[in-house]
Motif scaffolding. Structure first.
Motif, short mmCIF file in Angstrom:
data_model
loop_
_atom_site.label_atom_id
_atom_site.label_comp_id
_atom_site.label_asym_id
_atom_site.label_seq_id
_atom_site.Cartn_x
_atom_site.Cartn_y
_atom_site.Cartn_z
N LEU A 120 52.29 53.40 26.28
CA LEU A 120 52.42 52.59 27.49
C LEU A 120 51.20 52.71 28.39
N GLN A 121 50.54 53.86 28.36
CA GLN A 121 49.38 54.06 29.24
C GLN A 121 48.24 53.12 28.88
N ASP A 122 48.05 52.87 27.59
CA ASP A 122 47.01 51.92 27.18
C ASP A 122 47.31 50.52 27.71
N ILE A 123 48.56 50.13 27.70
CA ILE A 123 48.94 48.81 28.21
C ILE A 123 48.66 48.73 29.71
N TYR A 124 48.90 49.83 30.43
CA TYR A 124 48.63 49.83 31.86
C TYR A 124 47.13 49.75 32.13
N TYR A 125 46.32 50.37 31.30
CA TYR A 125 44.87 50.19 31.42
C TYR A 125 44.50 48.72 31.25
N ALA A 126 45.11 48.07 30.24
CA ALA A 126 44.82 46.66 30.00
C ALA A 126 45.28 45.79 31.16
N ILE A 127 46.42 46.12 31.75
CA ILE A 127 46.90 45.34 32.90
C ILE A 127 45.90 45.39 34.04
N ARG A 128 45.41 46.59 34.34
CA ARG A 128 44.45 46.74 35.45
C ARG A 128 43.16 45.99 35.16
N GLU A 129 42.60 46.18 33.97
CA GLU A 129 41.32 45.58 33.66
C GLU A 129 41.41 44.06 33.54
N LYS A 130 42.46 43.58 32.91
CA LYS A 130 42.59 42.14 32.73
C LYS A 130 42.95 41.44 34.04
N THR A 131 43.64 42.11 34.91
CA THR A 131 43.88 41.54 36.24
C THR A 131 42.58 41.37 37.00
N ARG A 132 41.72 42.36 36.89
CA ARG A 132 40.41 42.22 37.52
C ARG A 132 39.60 41.10 36.86
N SER A 133 39.73 40.94 35.55
CA SER A 133 39.02 39.85 34.86
C SER A 133 39.51 38.49 35.34
N ILE A 134 40.82 38.36 35.52
CA ILE A 134 41.38 37.10 36.04
C ILE A 134 40.90 36.86 37.46
N ALA A 135 40.81 37.92 38.25
CA ALA A 135 40.29 37.78 39.62
C ALA A 135 38.85 37.29 39.60
N ASP A 136 38.04 37.79 38.66
CA ASP A 136 36.64 37.33 38.56
C ASP A 136 36.58 35.85 38.19
N GLN A 137 37.50 35.39 37.35
CA GLN A 137 37.52 33.97 37.00
C GLN A 137 37.81 33.11 38.22
N HIS A 138 38.76 33.51 39.03
CA HIS A 138 39.05 32.75 40.25
C HIS A 138 37.88 32.79 41.22
N ALA A 139 37.23 33.93 41.32
CA ALA A 139 36.08 34.03 42.23
C ALA A 139 34.94 33.14 41.75
N ASN A 140 34.70 33.11 40.45
CA ASN A 140 33.64 32.24 39.92
C ASN A 140 33.94 30.77 40.18
N LEU A 141 35.21 30.40 40.00
CA LEU A 141 35.58 29.01 40.26
C LEU A 141 35.40 28.66 41.73
N GLY A 142 35.76 29.58 42.62
CA GLY A 142 35.58 29.34 44.05
C GLY A 142 34.11 29.18 44.41
N ILE A 158 40.03 24.25 48.42
CA ILE A 158 40.22 24.77 47.06
C ILE A 158 39.37 26.02 46.84
N ALA A 159 38.13 25.99 47.32
CA ALA A 159 37.27 27.17 47.18
C ALA A 159 37.85 28.37 47.91
N ASP A 160 38.41 28.13 49.12
CA ASP A 160 39.04 29.23 49.86
C ASP A 160 40.25 29.79 49.11
N ILE A 161 41.04 28.89 48.53
CA ILE A 161 42.22 29.35 47.77
C ILE A 161 41.80 30.21 46.59
N GLU A 162 40.81 29.77 45.87
CA GLU A 162 40.35 30.53 44.72
C GLU A 162 39.79 31.89 45.15
N ASN A 163 39.03 31.91 46.23
CA ASN A 163 38.47 33.18 46.71
C ASN A 163 39.57 34.13 47.18
#
Length: 514
Positions: free
Chosen positions: A100-122, A66-71
Motif C-alpha cells: 500500500l505504501q507504494d500506491i501512496y507514493y504514486a498518489i502523491r507524485e501523480k497528483t503533483r503531475s496532474i497539478a503541473d498539467q493544470h498549471a501549464n494549461l493556465g 479559465i486561466a485563473d481556474i486552471e492556476n
C-alpha cells in the motif's frame, strides 16, 4: 431663371442642414462637420467596430477566468498532494515495497503531475490566447481610429467647401436683387454673371471634395469587411488553440488517473495483512478456545457456605393482593431464603425478597390429604424474619412489641413441599410438627356445615384469600401435639448466641392447641 432659383434653394437648404448638423466637440469629426445623410455609412462602421471591441473584451475576460481556474486548480492539487505523508510513520505495520505504501507514493507524485498539467494549461491560456485577443482588440481600436482620421479630414474639407458655397450662393442672390432693384448702383464684382461664375467654381470644388469623401467611405467599407473576416479567423484560431491544449492536457490527466486506478486495483486485498501476520508474534491463533468462568479458580470457590442447600420454584402469598405468585427460591447455608424473579436472575441482580431463617419459626406442613401444599414461616418475639436488602441484611421486624408477620408458601406437590420444609427446618430457630389430622364428624361438624362453611375437602386449590387464611390457621388448629425442639448448633452457622434461650411461645402454643 428657374435654374438659378433651384440652385439658390438647394444652396440655402444645404446651408441650413449644415448648421443643424453641427454638434458638440466631444463627438467625432465626421458627425461634427458633415450632414447625417452623407456620412451615416461611416458612423455605422464606427459603431460596429466599437461593438466588436466590446465582445472581444468579453472573450478576453472569459479566457482570463479559465486561466485563473486552471492556476487555482493546480495550487489546490499541490496542497492535496501534500496530505499524503510517505513513508508511513506507523513503523513496520505496512510493507515498504510492493504494498500500500507504494500506491501512496504514486498518489502523491501523480497528483503533483496532474497539478503541473493544470498549471501549464493556465499559463498557455494566459500567455497565448489572452495575449492574442488583447492584440486583436488593439487592432480594432486602430481600425476605428483610421476610419475617424481618413473620413474626418475629408469631412472637414467638405464642410468648409459647403459653407463657402453657401456664402457664394448668398452673394449671388444679393447681387441679382441689387441688379434688379437699382441697376445703376451695381459694380463689376457685383455683376451677377461674375458672382455666378464664382458659384460654379466653388460648387465644382465642393463636388470634388464630396466625391473624395464618398470614395474614402467605400474603401473603408471594403477594408472593414476584410478586417472583420480577419477578426473571426483570429477568434477561431484562439479557440482552436485552447481546444487543442485542453484536449492534450485532458488526455494526459486522464491517463494519469487511469494509471493510478490500475495500480490501486492491482493490490491484493490480503497482501498487507498476510505480511503483517507473518512479521508479528502477538496475534492469536484462530483455533484458540474461548475462556469460561467455570474453569476459573479463586479462594472459597468450593467452600460449603457458597453452595445452595435447595433451589426451585415456590409460590408465595402476596401481602396486599392475597394471591400467590410463583418465583424462583434459593435456600443458602447462611440461613437465608432468597427469592429471585427467575432462575436466570441468579447471575444478575440481587434477590427480590429474603428471609433470615435462624430468627424465624417454621410452621407445620400441610397434610398429604390437603389439596393446597403449604407451609408457613413466622417471625415472632423469639424469631424475626427480614424482607429488606440493604446495609444490614438483618434489618427486620421489631423484636419488642411488634405484631408477628407470617409468610405462606405453596408447592405444586406434597413431595416437593416436604423437601423444602425439611431443608428449611434444619435452618429455622423453631419448627412445629402436626400429627395426623383428626376426623371431625358428628353433629358439630354438621351444624358448622349447615351454616355455609365448607370442609377442607370441599375447598378448591385456587380459593379466595379468606379461605386461604382459614386453611393457614387450620394448620395450627389441627396440631394436637407440639414437639418443641431447638437447634442448638445449626449446620455451618455462627448463631449459637442467637439460638440460646429460644422457647416455644406461649401465645403461639395456645393458638395452635385451640
Amino acid at each position: 431663371m428657374n435654374h438659378e432659383t433651384a440652385s439658390i434653394s438647394r444652396a440655402t437648404s444645404v446651408s441650413r442642414a449644415s448648421r443643424r448638423s453641427s454638434v458638440s466637440r466631444s463627438q467625432s469629426l465626421i458627425k461634427k462637420n458633415t450632414s447625417p445623410q452623407d456620412l451615416r455609412p461611416s458612423d455605422l462602421l464606427i459603431e460596429r467596430f466599437v461593438a466588436w471591441k466590446a465582445i472581444v473584451k468579453q472573450l478576453i475576460a472569459y479566457f482570463e477566468g479559465i486561466a485563473d481556474i486552471e492556476n487555482n486548480t493546480a495550487k489546490e492539487l499541490t496542497k492535496l498532494g501534500a496530505v499524503i505523508q510517505v513513508p508511513f510513520r506507523a513503523g513496520n505495520q505496512f510493507l515498504g515495497e510492493g504494498g500500500l505504501q507504494d500506491i501512496y507514493y504514486a498518489i502523491r507524485e501523480k497528483t503533483r503531475s496532474i497539478a503541473d498539467q493544470h498549471a501549464n494549461l493556465g499559463r498557455t491560456v494566459d500567455g497565448s490566447i489572452v495575449q492574442h485577443l488583447q492584440k486583436l482588440r488593439t487592432e480594432i481600436k486602430a481600425h476605428i481610429k483610421n476610419i475617424q482620421n481618413d473620413t474626418g479630414k475629408l469631412a472637414t474639407s467638405v464642410a468648409k467647401e459647403r459653407e463657402l458655397s453657401a456664402r457664394y450662393v448668398g452673394d449671388l442672390a444679393t447681387n441679382v436683387s441689387i441688379f434688379k432693384n437699382s441697376p445703376m448702383n451695381i459694380t463689376a464684382k457685383m455683376d451677377p454673371f461674375v458672382a455666378n461664375q464664382a458659384v460654379l467654381r466653388q460648387l465644382s470644388k465642393q463636388v470634388h471634395e464630396e466625391n473624395l469623401l464618398q470614395k474614402s467611405i467605400i474603401i473603408i467599407q471594403q477594408s472593414s469587411a476584410h478586417f472583420e473576416e480577419s477578426l473571426i479567423r483570429s477568434i477561431q484560431s484562439a479557440w482552436a488553440t485552447y481546444d487543442e491544449w485542453l484536449s492534450r492536457s485532458s488526455v494526459t490527466v486522464q491517463g494519469v488517473w487511469r494509471g493510478l486506478a490500475d495500480q490501486m486495483n492491482g493490490l491484493e486485498a490480503d497482501k498487507e495483512w498476510l505480511s503483517f501476520a507473518a512479521r508479528t508474534d502477538h496475534l492469536l491463533d484462530p483455533e484458540t478456545p474461548l475462556r469460561s468462568p467455570d474453569v476459573i479458580t479463586y479462594p472459597a470457590k468450593e467452600d460449603s457456605s457458597v453452595m445452595a442447600v435447595h433451589m426451585g420454584l415456590l409460590e408465595r402469598k402476596q401481602r396486599f393482593t392475597r394471591s400467590f405468585k410463583e418465583s424462583y427460591y434459593v435456600l443458602t447455608p447462611a440461613g437465608f431464603l432468597h427469592e429471585y424473579e427467575n432462575s436466570d436472575a441468579l447471575g444478575g441482580k440481587g434477590p427480590l425478597f429474603s428471609l433470615f431463617l435462624p430468627m424465624c419459626t417454621l410452621g407445620p406442613p400441610s397434610t398429604s390429604t390437603s389439596k393446597a401444599h403449604k407451609f408457613h414461616i413466622e417471625g415472632r418475639k423469639d424469631g424475626t424474619g427480614t424482607t429488606k436488602m440493604g446495609a444490614s441484611m438483618r434489618r427486620s421486624l421489631s423484636l419488642s412489641g411488634g405484631s408477628a408477620h407470617a409468610w405462606s408458601f405453596r408447592s405444586k406437590s406434597h413431595e416437593e413441599m416436604m423437601e423444602w420444609w425439611n431443608d428449611i427446618r434444619m435452618l429455622c430457630a423453631r419448627y412445629l410438627v402436626a400429627s395426623e389430622a383428626m376426623d371431625r364428624g358428628g353433629p358439630i361438624e354438621a351444624a358448622v356445615r349447615s351454616v355455609g362453611y365448607e370442609t377442607e375437602e370441599e375447598e378448591t386449590d385456587e380459593g379466595s384469600s379468606v379461605e386461604d387464611d382459614e386453611e393457614d390457621e387450620g394448620l395450627y388448629d389441627d396440631a394436637r401435639e407440639i414437639h418443641e425442639e431447638r437447634v442448638a448448633e445449626p449446620p455451618s452457622y455462627g448463631h449459637e448466641e442467637t439460638m440460646q434461650g429460644y422457647g416455644v411461645s406461649t401465645s403461639f402454643l395456645s393458638r395452635s392447641i385451640l
